[in-house]
Design a protein around this motif. Structure first.
Motif, PDB file in Angstrom:
ATOM      1  N   TYR A  82      24.776   3.609  60.087  1.00 22.80           N
ATOM      2  CA  TYR A  82      25.166   5.011  61.282  1.00 22.80           C
ATOM      3  C   TYR A  82      24.740   6.418  59.841  1.00 22.80           C
ATOM      4  O   TYR A  82      23.822   6.434  60.810  1.00 22.80           O
ATOM      5  CB  TYR A  82      26.215   5.299  61.804  1.00 22.80           C
ATOM      6  CG  TYR A  82      26.938   4.447  62.998  1.00 22.80           C
ATOM      7  CD1 TYR A  82      26.348   4.933  64.133  1.00 22.80           C
ATOM      8  CD2 TYR A  82      27.797   3.209  62.754  1.00 22.80           C
ATOM      9  CE1 TYR A  82      27.433   4.022  65.332  1.00 22.80           C
ATOM     10  CE2 TYR A  82      28.098   2.640  64.171  1.00 22.80           C
ATOM     11  CZ  TYR A  82      27.869   3.131  65.334  1.00 22.80           C
ATOM     12  OH  TYR A  82      28.370   1.854  66.375  1.00 22.80           O
ATOM     13  N   GLU A  83      25.195   5.389  58.902  1.00 21.61           N
ATOM     14  CA  GLU A  83      24.412   6.517  57.797  1.00 21.61           C
ATOM     15  C   GLU A  83      23.796   5.797  56.487  1.00 21.61           C
ATOM     16  O   GLU A  83      23.848   4.386  56.299  1.00 21.61           O
ATOM     17  CB  GLU A  83      25.030   6.741  56.827  1.00 21.61           C
ATOM     18  CG  GLU A  83      26.842   7.447  58.418  1.00 21.61           C
ATOM     19  CD  GLU A  83      26.990   8.924  58.352  1.00 21.61           C
ATOM     20  OE1 GLU A  83      26.137   9.515  57.468  1.00 21.61           O
ATOM     21  OE2 GLU A  83      27.179   8.832  59.427  1.00 21.61           O
ATOM     22  N   ALA A  89      27.295  -0.873  59.863  1.00 27.81           N
ATOM     23  CA  ALA A  89      28.625  -1.331  60.079  1.00 27.81           C
ATOM     24  C   ALA A  89      28.148  -2.597  61.226  1.00 27.81           C
ATOM     25  O   ALA A  89      29.237  -3.067  61.128  1.00 27.81           O
ATOM     26  CB  ALA A  89      28.965  -0.431  61.314  1.00 27.81           C
ATOM     27  N   ARG A 112      39.859  -6.756  63.866  1.00 27.98           N
ATOM     28  CA  ARG A 112      39.734  -5.576  63.757  1.00 27.98           C
ATOM     29  C   ARG A 112      39.324  -4.281  64.300  1.00 27.98           C
ATOM     30  O   ARG A 112      38.078  -4.070  64.357  1.00 27.98           O
ATOM     31  CB  ARG A 112      41.158  -5.565  62.634  1.00 27.98           C
ATOM     32  CG  ARG A 112      39.739  -5.354  61.304  1.00 27.98           C
ATOM     33  CD  ARG A 112      40.620  -5.851  60.110  1.00 27.98           C
ATOM     34  NE  ARG A 112      41.719  -4.891  59.880  1.00 27.98           N
ATOM     35  CZ  ARG A 112      42.302  -4.499  58.969  1.00 27.98           C
ATOM     36  NH1 ARG A 112      42.221  -5.765  58.086  1.00 27.98           N
ATOM     37  NH2 ARG A 112      43.820  -3.928  59.181  1.00 27.98           N
ATOM     38  N   THR A 113      40.221  -3.400  64.652  1.00 31.21           N
ATOM     39  CA  THR A 113      39.477  -2.455  64.778  1.00 31.21           C
ATOM     40  C   THR A 113      38.462  -1.590  62.868  1.00 31.21           C
ATOM     41  O   THR A 113      39.039  -2.291  61.995  1.00 31.21           O
ATOM     42  CB  THR A 113      40.984  -0.458  64.341  1.00 31.21           C
ATOM     43  OG1 THR A 113      40.246   0.463  64.514  1.00 31.21           O
ATOM     44  CG2 THR A 113      41.549  -0.764  63.165  1.00 31.21           C
ATOM     45  N   GLY A 114      37.409  -1.412  63.982  1.00 27.00           N
ATOM     46  CA  GLY A 114      36.555  -0.924  62.591  1.00 27.00           C
ATOM     47  C   GLY A 114      35.413  -2.217  62.170  1.00 27.00           C
ATOM     48  O   GLY A 114      34.602  -2.056  61.454  1.00 27.00           O
ATOM     49  N   SER A 115      35.640  -3.335  62.947  1.00 27.26           N
ATOM     50  CA  SER A 115      35.083  -4.203  62.684  1.00 27.26           C
ATOM     51  C   SER A 115      33.455  -4.468  63.030  1.00 27.26           C
ATOM     52  O   SER A 115      32.537  -5.342  62.163  1.00 27.26           O
ATOM     53  CB  SER A 115      35.498  -5.457  62.820  1.00 27.26           C
ATOM     54  OG  SER A 115      35.526  -5.447  64.873  1.00 27.26           O
ATOM     55  N   GLY A 116      33.291  -3.380  63.983  1.00 29.16           N
ATOM     56  CA  GLY A 116      32.072  -3.352  64.643  1.00 29.16           C
ATOM     57  C   GLY A 116      31.515  -3.892  66.411  1.00 29.16           C
ATOM     58  O   GLY A 116      30.501  -4.022  66.234  1.00 29.16           O
ATOM     59  N   LYS A 117      32.496  -4.113  66.699  1.00 27.76           N
ATOM     60  CA  LYS A 117      32.721  -4.074  68.167  1.00 27.76           C
ATOM     61  C   LYS A 117      32.218  -3.038  69.179  1.00 27.76           C
ATOM     62  O   LYS A 117      30.823  -3.646  69.424  1.00 27.76           O
ATOM     63  CB  LYS A 117      33.930  -4.580  68.565  1.00 27.76           C
ATOM     64  CG  LYS A 117      34.804  -5.437  67.802  1.00 27.76           C
ATOM     65  CD  LYS A 117      35.597  -5.959  68.794  1.00 27.76           C
ATOM     66  CE  LYS A 117      37.076  -4.054  68.399  1.00 27.76           C
ATOM     67  NZ  LYS A 117      37.468  -4.337  66.959  1.00 27.76           N
ATOM     68  N   SER A 118      32.511  -1.707  68.643  1.00 27.22           N
ATOM     69  CA  SER A 118      31.139  -1.190  69.549  1.00 27.22           C
ATOM     70  C   SER A 118      30.161  -1.037  69.802  1.00 27.22           C
ATOM     71  O   SER A 118      29.034  -0.810  70.239  1.00 27.22           O
ATOM     72  CB  SER A 118      32.065   0.381  69.291  1.00 27.22           C
ATOM     73  OG  SER A 118      33.660   0.138  70.022  1.00 27.22           O
ATOM     74  N   THR A 119      30.116  -1.481  68.036  1.00 30.45           N
ATOM     75  CA  THR A 119      28.784  -1.401  67.452  1.00 30.45           C
ATOM     76  C   THR A 119      27.903  -2.190  68.490  1.00 30.45           C
ATOM     77  O   THR A 119      26.798  -1.684  68.613  1.00 30.45           O
ATOM     78  CB  THR A 119      28.183  -1.572  66.193  1.00 30.45           C
ATOM     79  OG1 THR A 119      29.536  -0.417  65.447  1.00 30.45           O
ATOM     80  CG2 THR A 119      27.140  -0.548  65.446  1.00 30.45           C
ATOM     81  N   HIS A 174      40.913  -6.770  73.285  1.00 35.26           N
ATOM     82  CA  HIS A 174      42.178  -6.780  73.103  1.00 35.26           C
ATOM     83  C   HIS A 174      43.527  -7.527  73.085  1.00 35.26           C
ATOM     84  O   HIS A 174      44.279  -7.134  72.659  1.00 35.26           O
ATOM     85  CB  HIS A 174      42.244  -5.104  72.887  1.00 35.26           C
ATOM     86  CG  HIS A 174      41.496  -3.638  71.814  1.00 35.26           C
ATOM     87  ND1 HIS A 174      41.324  -3.501  70.784  1.00 35.26           N
ATOM     88  CD2 HIS A 174      40.700  -3.494  72.779  1.00 35.26           C
ATOM     89  CE1 HIS A 174      40.335  -3.172  70.211  1.00 35.26           C
ATOM     90  NE2 HIS A 174      39.612  -3.196  71.287  1.00 35.26           N
TER      91      HIS A 174
END
Ligand SMILES: Nc1ncnc2c1ncn2[C@@H]1O[C@H](COP(=O)(O)OP(=O)(O)OP(=O)(O)O)[C@@H](O)[C@H]1O
Length: 595
Positions: free
Chosen positions: A355-356, A362, A381-388, A540
């Motif tokens: 993203y940056e 990500a 886990r949270t922040g692992s890149g699923k939504s990306t 989840h």
């Protein structure tokens, strides 16, 4: 060529004045009509004093009463034409203003909505709204109230000076020098005021962004006893904005005392020179009256202009802000119009995305494939890149390296409307609009027949609930409408996925814990929506993963494990899954319960 070089970004370059000209071109008839009427109105203003001079000179020369009546009649006719032209001008100015404002509004909206979703999401909704609507509104109002009149007043000022020049050259020269002086000061003032107005507009957009966020978070702030905090902060920010706007206003209005001074000096010059010429009989009484009337008539346009200049300054600032918004990079045109039919094959090939620019990506070197009709569960886990993964599949962003493809076609090459037809997202976090149940399901598509909507509701087991609502499908729900439970909201938004025949279904399961009944209905919704489609499911809950054909485990943006077929079951039962899935809070409880 890397994805980045191929680029989704294209930069339009426009400027405030060009944007204004483009807008005026769309309302050509109105603008030309406005200028034609303006000329009539200005001509009437000029003709009045000329007729008075004629009248005075004829009267002094002992003309017949009939001739004097005739001049008076002409004077009256010219005055009536002037008033009618002025009324017509008001109407045409308002129409032109709204046309130009609509042009700007539409371009800003297309730009903002047509750009990358992630860019849009990174800005508060209130700020986006203020940028689009606030600037368009100022442009519309300024043109309606000042647009033509400023031009008319400028013509009047210069025209009257030219006539004074012709009648009494020395007075004309004096007044011309004054005008040049005033114009220099005015340009400097305008430059400064436009800068100040731009700063004020940027601050206002930020403030509205904050207000929108504050309103959206009111349910969270209330139980925390912090419900007054947004109001207190907004008041402070409004105070700051007031100071900024006052400075811009006062800066712009400094023109007013200048116009008064200009008027007084012009009158002095006109009379001093005129009287001297009258004394040596170089000018008639009618000529002197003409000078007096013209100088006197300069007062009106000058006073009006001192107020209009302020409006025009705001308009320039608004055009400038709108042009700067349009110049921010946005999605370029799709390079193919080919579509995806049926359930597509989904391929991620060595995808890296950040993203940056300077942060850790990500996603790093992510590769996987889902065959047509296959069901892939994505966990991590949270922040692992699923939504990306979802963002890239939906075309919200382009991968820096690698390829995301549907049936071999790059997602970023698909036209947004084609992509929208190919992909549907079923999310527990979908937004409910303040609109009827029908519109919430069809997303305002009036071509979808009611029986399709009702059949989707029947599949979800909520048809009888909707029929029992006071206005059935027409019942307005969402904020400001009838309140519905979280579970009902989830099913209504879920029906969106059922009425669309897109071949790729992305399921984004939220992390919130649902009650047993809602959980059961959610699972049924998934089963129903998944029929005949390729499915990628961000899961989840262990229960949701029961039916997947393959499992992708992400960890810190990389593929940690990728299993398929019979291995999925043994993976979920094995020690590796225990280790990975226990990192995800939501798995701990159901997994232990399931064993
Ligand atoms: N819009 C964004 N701008 C900048 N960084 C982002 C953005 N969205 C996500 N990230 C970062 O990218 C990484 C992956 O985030 P992502 O949302 O894909 O994770 P996730 O696995 O879906 O997490 P969760 O389960 O919490 O939703 C995180 O480090 C996150 O901070």
């Amino acid at each position: 060529m890397t994805r980045h070089e191929k680029g989704m970004d294209s930069v339009a370059t426009t400027t405030g004045p060009r944007l204004a000209v483009d807008g005026a071109r769309g309302a050509k008839g109105l603008v030309l009509g406005g200028f034609a009427v303006l000329l009539v109105s200005v001509a009437a203003e000029f003709a009045g004093p000329l007729l008075v001079r004629e009248y005075v000179d004829q009267a002094a020369g002992h003309a017949e009463a009939g001739e004097l009546f005739s001049i008076a009649g002409w004077y009256l006719a010219v005055a009536v034409v002037g008033i009618l032209a002025s009324l017509a001008l008001g109407y045409l100015a308002a129409q032109s203003g709204w046309h130009v404002a609509d042009h700007v509004r539409l371009r800003l909206l297309r730009h903002v909505l047509g750009g990358r979703v992630l860019d849009l999401e990174s800005r508060p909704a209130g700020e986006v709204l203020e940028t689009v609507e606030g600037n368009s509104d100022i442009i519309g109002r300024s043109i309606a109230e000042a647009g033509f009149r400023v031009v008319g007043n400028l013509i009047m000022v210069f025209g009257m000076i030219a006539i004074i020049f012709a009648v009494v050259p020395a007075a004309g020269l004096g007044v011309t020098l004054l005008v040049v002086l005033v114009a220099i000061v005015l340009v400097k003032l305008t430059h400064r005021a436009v800068g100040l107005w731009k700063t004020a507009r940027a601050r206002k957009a930020e403030l509205f962004g904050f207000l929108g966020d504050g309103l959206a978070a009111r349910d969270d702030l209330l139980p925390l006893g912090e419900s007054r905090w947004p109001g207190t902060r907004a008041r402070r920010e409004f105070d700051d904005l007031l100071v900024l706007e006052r400075r811009a206003y006062v800066g712009g209005r400094a023109f007013w005392p200048l116009t008064q001074l200009f008027f007084a000096v012009s009158l002095g010059i006109g009379f001093a020179v005129g009287l001297r010429m009258l004394g040596v009989q170089q000018i008639s009484v009618g000529g002197l009256t003409l000078i007096y009337l013209y100088v006197d008539r300069l007062r009106g346009p000058l006073e009006e202009m001192s107020a209009q200049v302020d409006q025009v300054q705001r308009m320039f600032a608004a055009f400038g802000v709108a042009a700067a918004t349009l110049n921010t990079p946005t999605r370029g045109p799709a390079s193919t119009s080919a579509g995806v039919t049926g359930a597509p094959r989904v391929t991620f090939t060595d995808v890296t995305f950040g993203y940056e620019p300077n942060a850790l990506p990500a996603l790093r070197d992510v590769s996987f494939e889902v065959p047509p009709g296959g069901v892939l569960g994505v966990v991590g886990r949270t922040g692992s890149g699923k939504s990306t993964v979802v963002n890239l599949l939906c075309g919200f962003a382009a991968p820096g390296q690698g390829r995301v493809a549907l049936d071999g076609i790059d997602v970023t090459d698909l036209h947004p409307s084609e992509l929208a037809r190919s992909v549907v997202v079923l999310s527990q976090r979908s937004h409910l609009f303040t609109a009827s149940v029908r519109d919430n399901i069809t997303l305002f598509d009036e071509t979808v027949p009611d029986d399709v909507v009702l059949s989707a509701l029947a599949d979800l087991g909520i048809e009888s609930w909707v029929r029992s609502l006071p206005d059935g499908l027409d019942t307005v729900i969402g904020a400001g409408g009838r309140t519905v439970s979280d579970g009902q909201a989830q099913l209504v938004t879920g029906a969106r996925a059922l009425i669309r025949r897109s071949g790729l279904l992305i399921i984004d399961e939220g992390t919130s814990r649902l009650d047993e009944e809602t959980q059961r209905r959610w699972s049924e919704l998934i089963d129903r929506a998944a029929e005949g489609r390729t499915v990628i499911m961000i899961a989840h809950r262990l229960e949701t993963l029961q039916g997947v054909d393959a499992l992708l485990v992400l960890s810190e943006g990389q593929v940690r494990d990728h299993v398929s077929g019979a291995d999925v079951r043994s993976y979920l039962d094995g020690a590796a899954a225990r280790e990975v899935l226990s990192e995800v809070d939501e798995f701990v409880e159901p997994m232990e319960g399931a064993r």
